[in-house]
Motif scaffolding. Structure first.
Motif, mmCIF file in Angstrom:
data_model
loop_
_atom_site.group_PDB
_atom_site.id
_atom_site.type_symbol
_atom_site.label_atom_id
_atom_site.label_comp_id
_atom_site.label_asym_id
_atom_site.label_seq_id
_atom_site.Cartn_x
_atom_site.Cartn_y
_atom_site.Cartn_z
ATOM 1 N N THR A 1 0.813 -1.216 0.000
ATOM 2 C CA THR A 1 0.000 0.000 0.000
ATOM 3 C C THR A 1 0.845 1.265 0.000
ATOM 4 O OG1 THR A 1 -0.119 -0.055 2.433
ATOM 5 C CG2 THR A 1 -1.881 -1.157 1.193
ATOM 6 N N VAL A 2 2.098 1.155 0.408
ATOM 7 C CA VAL A 2 3.000 2.310 0.390
ATOM 8 C C VAL A 2 3.855 2.318 -0.872
ATOM 9 C CG1 VAL A 2 4.890 3.459 1.594
ATOM 10 C CG2 VAL A 2 3.058 2.373 2.903
ATOM 11 N N LEU A 3 4.330 1.143 -1.278
ATOM 12 C CA LEU A 3 5.272 1.074 -2.396
ATOM 13 C C LEU A 3 4.612 1.439 -3.721
ATOM 14 C CD1 LEU A 3 8.052 0.314 -3.511
ATOM 15 C CD2 LEU A 3 7.256 -2.050 -3.669
ATOM 16 N N PHE A 4 3.446 0.913 -4.000
ATOM 17 C CA PHE A 4 2.819 1.151 -5.292
ATOM 18 C C PHE A 4 2.472 2.634 -5.502
ATOM 19 C CE2 PHE A 4 1.212 -3.372 -6.458
ATOM 20 C CZ PHE A 4 2.515 -3.835 -6.324
ATOM 21 N N PRO A 5 1.805 3.309 -4.551
ATOM 22 C CA PRO A 5 1.555 4.745 -4.763
ATOM 23 C C PRO A 5 2.839 5.567 -4.875
ATOM 24 C CG PRO A 5 0.137 3.883 -3.030
ATOM 25 C CD PRO A 5 1.134 2.821 -3.329
ATOM 26 N N MET B 1 20.943 8.123 -10.379
ATOM 27 C CA MET B 1 20.206 9.139 -9.635
ATOM 28 C C MET B 1 19.798 8.591 -8.270
ATOM 29 S SD MET B 1 17.810 10.698 -12.677
ATOM 30 C CE MET B 1 16.877 11.664 -11.490
ATOM 31 N N ARG B 2 19.843 9.454 -7.264
ATOM 32 C CA ARG B 2 19.531 9.017 -5.908
ATOM 33 C C ARG B 2 18.101 8.511 -5.795
ATOM 34 N NH1 ARG B 2 20.231 13.281 -1.152
ATOM 35 N NH2 ARG B 2 18.532 14.231 -2.345
ATOM 36 N N SER B 3 17.157 9.211 -6.406
ATOM 37 C CA SER B 3 15.764 8.779 -6.334
ATOM 38 C C SER B 3 15.567 7.435 -7.018
ATOM 39 C CB SER B 3 14.861 9.828 -6.985
ATOM 40 O OG SER B 3 15.234 10.036 -8.337
ATOM 41 N N THR B 4 16.307 7.194 -8.110
ATOM 42 C CA THR B 4 16.199 5.900 -8.791
ATOM 43 C C THR B 4 16.762 4.783 -7.927
ATOM 44 O OG1 THR B 4 16.414 7.038 -10.921
ATOM 45 C CG2 THR B 4 16.758 4.657 -10.898
ATOM 46 N N LEU B 5 17.884 5.043 -7.259
ATOM 47 C CA LEU B 5 18.470 4.028 -6.387
ATOM 48 C C LEU B 5 17.552 3.699 -5.211
ATOM 49 C CD1 LEU B 5 22.197 5.227 -6.329
ATOM 50 C CD2 LEU B 5 21.213 3.336 -7.637
ATOM 51 N N VAL B 6 16.911 4.733 -4.653
ATOM 52 C CA VAL B 6 15.969 4.489 -3.552
ATOM 53 C C VAL B 6 14.799 3.632 -4.022
ATOM 54 C CG1 VAL B 6 14.340 5.601 -1.985
ATOM 55 C CG2 VAL B 6 16.619 6.569 -2.294
ATOM 56 N N ILE C 1 14.720 1.538 -6.549
ATOM 57 C CA ILE C 1 15.185 0.168 -6.802
ATOM 58 C C ILE C 1 15.352 -0.597 -5.493
ATOM 59 C CG2 ILE C 1 17.126 -1.188 -7.673
ATOM 60 C CD1 ILE C 1 17.537 0.909 -9.817
ATOM 61 N N GLY C 2 15.895 0.056 -4.462
ATOM 62 C CA GLY C 2 16.047 -0.592 -3.157
ATOM 63 C C GLY C 2 14.716 -1.004 -2.552
ATOM 64 N N LEU C 3 13.704 -0.158 -2.696
ATOM 65 C CA LEU C 3 12.385 -0.507 -2.158
ATOM 66 C C LEU C 3 11.790 -1.715 -2.874
ATOM 67 C CD1 LEU C 3 10.852 3.069 -1.704
ATOM 68 C CD2 LEU C 3 11.750 1.555 0.060
ATOM 69 N N LEU D 1 10.401 -9.819 0.527
ATOM 70 C CA LEU D 1 9.199 -10.129 1.302
ATOM 71 C C LEU D 1 8.342 -11.173 0.593
ATOM 72 C CD1 LEU D 1 8.099 -6.620 2.660
ATOM 73 C CD2 LEU D 1 8.983 -8.555 3.971
ATOM 74 N N VAL D 2 8.236 -11.053 -0.721
ATOM 75 C CA VAL D 2 7.464 -12.045 -1.477
ATOM 76 C C VAL D 2 8.107 -13.425 -1.347
ATOM 77 C CG1 VAL D 2 6.739 -12.741 -3.789
ATOM 78 C CG2 VAL D 2 6.525 -10.358 -3.081
ATOM 79 N N TYR D 3 9.415 -13.477 -1.455
ATOM 80 C CA TYR D 3 10.117 -14.764 -1.318
ATOM 81 C C TYR D 3 9.925 -15.344 0.082
ATOM 82 C CZ TYR D 3 13.959 -18.105 -0.960
ATOM 83 O OH TYR D 3 14.702 -19.231 -0.744
ATOM 84 N N TYR D 4 10.008 -14.487 1.108
ATOM 85 C CA TYR D 4 9.830 -14.965 2.488
ATOM 86 C C TYR D 4 8.410 -15.467 2.713
ATOM 87 C CZ TYR D 4 9.510 -14.846 7.578
ATOM 88 O OH TYR D 4 9.300 -15.172 8.889
#
Length: 726
Positions: free
Chosen positions: A20-24, A61-66, A68-70, A77-80
């Motif tokens: 709910t946080v990642l997609f928006p 770019m910093r925003s792109t790296l953030v 990608i990390g998310l 989480l999906v794997y776990y």
């Protein structure tokens, strides 16, 4: 049977909250990021900007790296969740025994004996094998061999009969171990943080977004720009644009921190040193401190002065917001005002001129003829827009008889490098100057005026809406040596002193310099299509020169920064970008209006084109003539007109004519000569030398304006084309 407990569902629960946080957030970043893929019409330091270099910059770019990390965390989480989830499949004895449905008793016993040899505790000491044998294999054999167990399986899905279902909320057990009183608090925190807080943030965003315009400008800023004493004025020039710009709400809300006071004092001294006239302006110092800070930071930017580290972030913000705020001033200049319901030409032109100085970081005082409505720019502003050139370097260049862009553009690359090094520039700085010169645009504009229903310029009347169609070609010296990329939707500006990426665009509008009226709304467009057409025209000219055995001045072998323009010629049909602006004729007279094509990023690259129109009062005869031509257009027939544009004889239309048109003259169009026909151009094919940048490439020779044109057979009214005067 379905079994589930908290340990199985906790991973799924947290994955749901995370989603709910990642997609928006991902959608917001993709929509808020600059989706414009700009084309760089230059090669800096000999390195061409290709798709791999652009992809590398995007990934770094910093925003792109953030982001990608998310998404990496989301994948973990999906794997776990998949690894910790138990088998939720219904109980199937045939599947466990690896048999097909309807197997015989002998096959069932044989399969059970085979699996027993593999999973029985006496044969396999593994505890997991023993558990699987007891809970799955034994129950499956019992369900198929024992009548009662088989009946329970058929009715309830399990050989032991009806089974209980364990349900949970998916929270891990450690949240509730030890003290059960914390469970309601933790649950309330999860509900608030996962449901109520996002809804509240979304509501606040929707409420606050109503306070901004489509360009991201605070609505209250428009009110400030229109209110005296610092608001827009009818005769406002370039010198007062900065005073109006800095009363924006965006600058008023800027904080002034105590740690910035020493840097502000140093900035004040530098500003007074460069602009001593400000010392006596009481209105300047009586404004809010944030407005004064914004004004001084913009002045320091125009002077290319170093910025104190404590003010650096404010400088980035001030320069970034200044561009859309200046565009807002241009839009506000177009507001209809009494008595003629026209906009103001002077503040519109001055705002665009300020935008040019802002992007290239050039002092406003270096432009001497600001607001003169001419394409040529007097003073050293065109020369000082080149990177790393200041007053001292300009003095040294003047000793080598280099006083303007025309003097520096025609030099050979090697000679230019030597001159720049002697003037005190370093190798990298000289390379930046050469890159700037190679990316500086020159436009060719042909203008054509038309009125719906009118067949010539002589029939324009008060109240008509005139559409000015400008056909534009854009050339750069870099077209001779670099192939333009086709994967962009905008053109980047080479502006090393402006700290933000900038796309080059052009303003097209019609004004009346005599009355100071802005007649049409400024069209702010990108000339990327004109860039492609111009590059193709330059390439064809070079090929023609090569086939003729001659070498163009702009060819790769010459090493010059300018190209030969003798064969660039006019823009043929379909060979130029079309830009249209419209305005209303409000007075009857022989008027001379002006078409402005002004760049928002380069100084002295504008084109100013005169439009000669003969406007008459409305007459009943002309209106009837237009109505008759409209009916003729529907029927496909041509009506003979007299000198005043009135039908020579009454026209009687029968049903067959209107429905089917005329059978005569179906194969071609009539041609006729019109003394009012011609072409309004910003360039000529007969010139050999390239003028200074910004001065349009020569007006056409004096002519009576006669030219052959194709008639539209009454289907489309003929447009009035105009001839420019020198």
């Amino acid at each position: 049977m379905v079994e589930a407990d908290e340990s199985d569902l906790s991973a799924v629960f947290f994955l749901s909250l995370y989603t709910t946080v990642l997609f928006p957030y991902t959608i917001y970043k993709l929509l808020s990021s600059d989706s414009t893929q700009v084309v760089k019409p230059w090669v800096q330091n000999g390195r061409k900007d290709n798709i791999f270099s652009r992809a590398k910059r995007f990934l770094c770019m910093r925003s792109t790296l953030v982001l990608i990390g998310l998404w990496v965390i989301f994948g973990l989480l999906v794997y776990y969740a998949q690894a910790t989830a138990k088998d939720k499949q219904p109980f199937d004895p045939y599947g466990i025994l690896m048999l097909e449905k309807g197997a015989s008793s002998a096959d069932i016993k044989r399969a059970y004996r085979k699996l027993s040899l593999k999973y029985h505790p006496d044969k396999n000491p593994d505890p997991a094998a023993a558990q699987y044998f007891a809970e799955s294999i034994t129950k499956a054999y019992k369900a198929l061999s024992d009548p009662d167990a088989k009946k329970n399986w058929e009715e309830h899905g399990h050989p032991d009969g009806r089974q209980s279902i364990t349900m949970g909320i998916g929270l891990p057990k450690w949240l509730f171990d030890g003290n059960s009183r914390t469970a309601p608090l933790l649950l309330a925190a999860l509900v608030f943080g996962g449901v109520l807080l996002p809804l509240g943030v979304a509501a606040c965003y929707l409420l606050s977004s109503n306070k901004f315009s489509a360009d991201g400008i605070v609505e209250e800023t428009y009110h400030n720009f229109l209110m005296p004493p610092s608001g827009l004025r009818q005769s406002q020039g370039l010198a007062r644009i900065l005073e109006t710009l800095t009363i924006a709400v965006e600058y008023i809300r800027m904080p002034l921190l105590p740690a910035q006071l020493p840097a502000m004092e140093e900035l004040r001294k530098n500003t007074l040193r460069a602009h001593p006239d400000i010392r006596e302006k009481k209105t300047f110092w009586q404004r809010k401190p944030s407005c004064i800070k914004a004004n001084m930071l913009l002045l320091a930017h125009l002077e290319r002065e170093p910025i104190h580290p404590t003010l650096y972030k404010d400088w980035l913000y001030v320069t970034k917001v200044a561009a859309p705020l200046t565009k807002a001033l241009v839009d506000l200049s177009n507001i209809p005002r009494p008595p003629d319901s026209c906009g103001w030409l002077s503040p519109a032109v001055a705002s665009i001129e300020f935008l040019q100085h802002l992007i290239q970081a050039v002092p406003l005082a270096q432009r001497r003829n600001a607001g003169s409505y001419k394409s040529t720019v007097e003073g050293t502003a065109p020369l000082l827009q080149l990177p790393h050139l200041d007053g001292e370097v300009a003095k040294k260049l003047s000793r080598r008889k280099i006083r303007g862009l025309a003097d520096i553009q025609g030099k050979d690359l090697q000679e230019l490098r030597e001159v720049l090094l002697e003037a005190g520039l370093e190798d990298q700085q000289a390379a930046d100057v050469e890159t700037s010169l190679s990316s500086m645009p020159t436009v060719r504009v042909e203008a054509q005026c038309a009125v719906a229903g009118a067949d010539s310029q002589a029939s324009m009347m008060v109240g008509d809406v005139v559409t000015v169609t400008a056909r534009v070609l854009l050339h750069r010296p870099s077209h001779a040596t670099q192939e333009l990329s086709k994967d962009g939707n905008g053109v980047a500006v080479f502006a090393p002193h402006y700290p933000h990426p900038r796309e080059e665009k052009w303003f097209f509008f019609v004004g009346d310099p005599a009355s100071g009226d802005l007649l049409s709304a400024p069209a702010h467009v990108s000339l990327l299509e004109a860039e492609y057409r111009g590059a193709e025209a330059s390439r064809k000219a070079q090929q023609a020169d090569t086939s003729a055995g001659s070498t163009a001045d702009s060819g790769p072998s010459s090493g010059a920064l300018v190209r030969s323009k003798s064969k660039e010629g006019k823009a043929g049909k379909g060979e130029a970008q079309v830009v249209e602006v419209s305005f209303l004729l409000r007075s009857a007279a022989k008027k001379e209006y002006t078409l402005f094509a002004m760049c928002d990023s380069w100084i002295a690259c504008d084109v100013v084109l005169p439009l000669h129109l003969k406007v008459q009062e409305q007459s009943r005869a002309e209106l009837e003539g237009r109505a008759s031509r409209g009916v003729a257009a529907a029927a496909g027939r041509v009506i003979p007109l007299d000198e005043d544009g009135v039908p020579e004889e009454p026209v009687d239309w029968d049903d067959n004519d209107v429905a089917g048109g005329s059978d005569e003259d179906e194969d071609g169009e009539e041609e006729y000569d019109s003394e009012d026909s011609g072409t309004e151009e910003s360039g000529s094919e007969d010139e050999e030398d390239v003028p200074a940048a910004g001065k349009h490439e020569g007006d056409g020779d004096d002519s009576d304006g006669s030219a052959d044109s194709e008639s539209q057979r009454g289907i489309v009214p003929k447009s009035a084309t105009l001839q420019a005067d020198d």
